[in-house]
Design a protein around this motif. Structure first.
Motif, mmCIF file in Angstrom:
data_model
loop_
_atom_site.group_PDB
_atom_site.id
_atom_site.type_symbol
_atom_site.label_atom_id
_atom_site.label_comp_id
_atom_site.label_asym_id
_atom_site.label_seq_id
_atom_site.Cartn_x
_atom_site.Cartn_y
_atom_site.Cartn_z
ATOM 1 N N ARG A 43 -13.546 0.997 12.484
ATOM 2 C CA ARG A 43 -12.466 1.472 13.416
ATOM 3 C C ARG A 43 -11.652 2.456 12.890
ATOM 4 N N PRO A 44 -11.005 3.352 13.596
ATOM 5 C CA PRO A 44 -10.536 4.607 13.128
ATOM 6 C C PRO A 44 -9.144 4.081 12.395
ATOM 7 N N GLU A 45 -9.345 3.914 11.294
ATOM 8 C CA GLU A 45 -7.993 3.508 10.531
ATOM 9 C C GLU A 45 -7.642 4.169 9.284
ATOM 10 N N GLY A 46 -6.542 4.331 8.651
ATOM 11 C CA GLY A 46 -6.436 5.046 7.515
ATOM 12 C C GLY A 46 -5.461 6.229 8.008
ATOM 13 N N ASP A 47 -5.615 7.253 6.867
ATOM 14 C CA ASP A 47 -4.874 8.507 7.222
ATOM 15 C C ASP A 47 -5.766 9.531 8.100
ATOM 16 N N LEU A 48 -5.055 9.495 9.174
ATOM 17 C CA LEU A 48 -5.919 10.224 10.500
ATOM 18 C C LEU A 48 -5.994 11.596 9.973
ATOM 19 N N ARG A 49 -4.976 12.137 9.273
ATOM 20 C CA ARG A 49 -4.871 13.559 8.909
ATOM 21 C C ARG A 49 -5.957 14.102 8.106
ATOM 22 N N LEU A 50 -6.052 12.968 6.830
ATOM 23 C CA LEU A 50 -7.197 13.214 6.111
ATOM 24 C C LEU A 50 -8.608 13.061 6.433
ATOM 25 N N ILE A 51 -8.819 12.296 7.600
ATOM 26 C CA ILE A 51 -9.885 12.006 8.432
ATOM 27 C C ILE A 51 -10.351 13.100 9.165
ATOM 28 N N ALA A 52 -9.290 13.788 9.812
ATOM 29 C CA ALA A 52 -9.555 15.179 10.441
ATOM 30 C C ALA A 52 -9.999 16.204 9.724
ATOM 31 N N CYS A 53 -9.540 16.262 8.224
ATOM 32 C CA CYS A 53 -9.822 17.271 7.168
ATOM 33 C C CYS A 53 -11.524 16.973 6.859
ATOM 34 N N VAL A 54 -11.831 15.425 6.636
ATOM 35 C CA VAL A 54 -13.345 15.451 6.336
ATOM 36 C C VAL A 54 -13.871 15.875 7.399
ATOM 37 N N MET A 55 -13.637 15.505 8.926
ATOM 38 C CA MET A 55 -14.209 16.064 10.012
ATOM 39 C C MET A 55 -14.537 17.544 10.085
ATOM 40 N N ALA A 56 -13.518 18.503 9.824
ATOM 41 C CA ALA A 56 -13.509 19.747 9.632
ATOM 42 C C ALA A 56 -14.455 20.386 8.565
ATOM 43 N N LEU A 57 -14.360 19.763 7.483
ATOM 44 C CA LEU A 57 -15.169 20.203 6.293
ATOM 45 C C LEU A 57 -16.644 20.005 6.653
ATOM 46 N N SER A 58 -16.834 18.730 7.159
ATOM 47 C CA SER A 58 -18.420 18.450 7.546
ATOM 48 C C SER A 58 -18.875 18.926 8.523
ATOM 49 N N LEU A 59 -18.315 19.308 9.627
ATOM 50 C CA LEU A 59 -18.674 19.433 10.961
ATOM 51 C C LEU A 59 -18.615 21.152 11.052
ATOM 52 N N LEU A 60 -17.819 21.992 10.331
ATOM 53 C CA LEU A 60 -17.487 23.230 10.577
ATOM 54 C C LEU A 60 -17.676 24.147 9.374
ATOM 55 N N LEU A 61 -16.911 23.501 8.162
ATOM 56 C CA LEU A 61 -17.218 24.522 6.951
ATOM 57 C C LEU A 61 -18.499 24.463 6.477
ATOM 58 N N HIS A 62 -18.988 23.316 6.235
ATOM 59 C CA HIS A 62 -20.593 23.373 5.633
ATOM 60 C C HIS A 62 -21.635 23.898 6.532
ATOM 61 N N PRO A 63 -21.564 23.895 7.667
ATOM 62 C CA PRO A 63 -22.476 24.801 8.408
ATOM 63 C C PRO A 63 -22.194 26.135 8.381
ATOM 64 N N LEU A 64 -20.867 26.555 8.570
ATOM 65 C CA LEU A 64 -20.574 27.875 8.622
ATOM 66 C C LEU A 64 -20.904 28.490 7.291
#
Length: 309
Positions: free
Chosen positions: A220-241
């Motif tokens: 379930r999308p629980e917890g700190d959504l801002r932190l989750i958004a950071c994880v998503m940005a690092l995984s989906l954008l920074l790593h491949p960039l």
């Protein structure tokens, strides 16, 4: 748009079927656990064993490929750990678990089928070269960092023993290691054994994708959504960039570039939650990151495909 329809949507449709089947009660959650045990402990290790045993180690293990991918992975891990600890005030053990989510992209369940559908089965050599080191590297980094944070005076020998025990009890790593043994020793295996391995291997990805959908129902999308958004940005954008930039700098061939960037652009794998659960740290963030990043990667994977040669 054609890449989205032809390459990405079929992969996520299988995941969606698994999600729907479990959500509607057509497929029991306990059966999903059994299916995932089959894929993770038997079928996928057989797939990795067969692929590594047959790889041309001299040509497929290009240092430029591996450095491009793993520099991006390690940078994402460090960024995720530091952001979680300093910006969001998480304890260091929680922060390492968050960093592991940014480190461990879903190279097998998403990276392989998307690359195969986009470029064909013959385009997977570089994927397998990355995957051969993926679990050992990621678990080595994550477990070492976590055990150092928890050591509290433990000797280096005890620390190495903990890391080794945690890594080499993993079926994926065992399959990879045995594949290297057969490859390097040129050990002949009977044809019926190869045929049996190929049968199991062909079952691995579709079964695992369906099972992944069933597993995601319980998150379930629980917890700190801002932190989750950071994880998503690092995984989906920074790593491949970072990976894409280094492939350009190293003048990596187009086929290897595609495999490296697509693998880097995948959402955090289920192993991210397994790692968090193993240490009892940041489990809600890990579970939510796997779920939301997997959904978001429908769009981001399409974007990265458009930028690849």
């Amino acid at each position: 748009m054609q890449a989205l329809l032809d390459v990405i949507l079929p992969v996520f449709a299988v995941i969606g079927f698994g999600y729907l089947a479990v959500w509607r009660g057509w497929f029991d959650g306990a059966h999903v656990d059994g299916l995932m045990r089959f894929t993770q402990n038997f079928a996928i290790p057989c797939l990795l064993f067969s692929a590594i045993a047959r790889l041309d180690l001299g040509s497929d293990f290009d240092w430029r490929l591996l450095l491009s991918f793993y520099t991006g992975a390690l940078t994402s891990f460090l960024a995720g750990t530091l952001i979680a600890h300093h910006l969001f005030g998480r304890g260091i053990e929680d922060a390492i678990a968050v960093g592991f989510c940014c480190l461990f992209s879903n190279s097998v369940l998403l990276g392989l089928p998307i690359t195969e559908r986009a470029y064909g089965a013959d385009a997977l050599s570089a994927n397998f070269a990355i995957i051969a080191l993926h679990s050992p590297f990621c678990y080595g980094v994550g477990i070492t960092a976590m055990e150092l944070a928890r050591a509290r005076g433990a000797s280096s020998g005890v620390l190495l023993l903990r890391v080794g025990r945690a890594m080499f009890s993993n079926a994926l790593i065992i399959g990879i290691a045995l594949g290297f043994v057969v490859n390097l020793t040129e050990l002949p295996l009977p044809v019926p054994l190869w045929d049996a391995l190929d049968l199991l291997s062909r079952a691995a990805l579709p079964a695992a994708l369906f099972g992944l959908g069933g597993v995601l129902v319980q998150y379930r999308p629980e917890g700190d959504l801002r932190l989750i958004a950071c994880v998503m940005a690092l995984s989906l954008l920074l790593h491949p960039l970072i990976t894409r930039g280094l492939t350009v700098a190293f003048d990596l061939p187009a086929a290897a570039t595609r495999s490296a960037v697509i693998t880097a652009a995948m959402a955090p794998g289920v192993n991210s939650y397994i790692f968090a659960n193993m240490y009892g740290r940041a489990r809600r963030v890990a579970a939510s990151s796997v779920l939301l990043a997997t959904a978001a990667s429908v769009v981001t994977a399409w974007m990265w495909l458009a930028f690849l040669p």
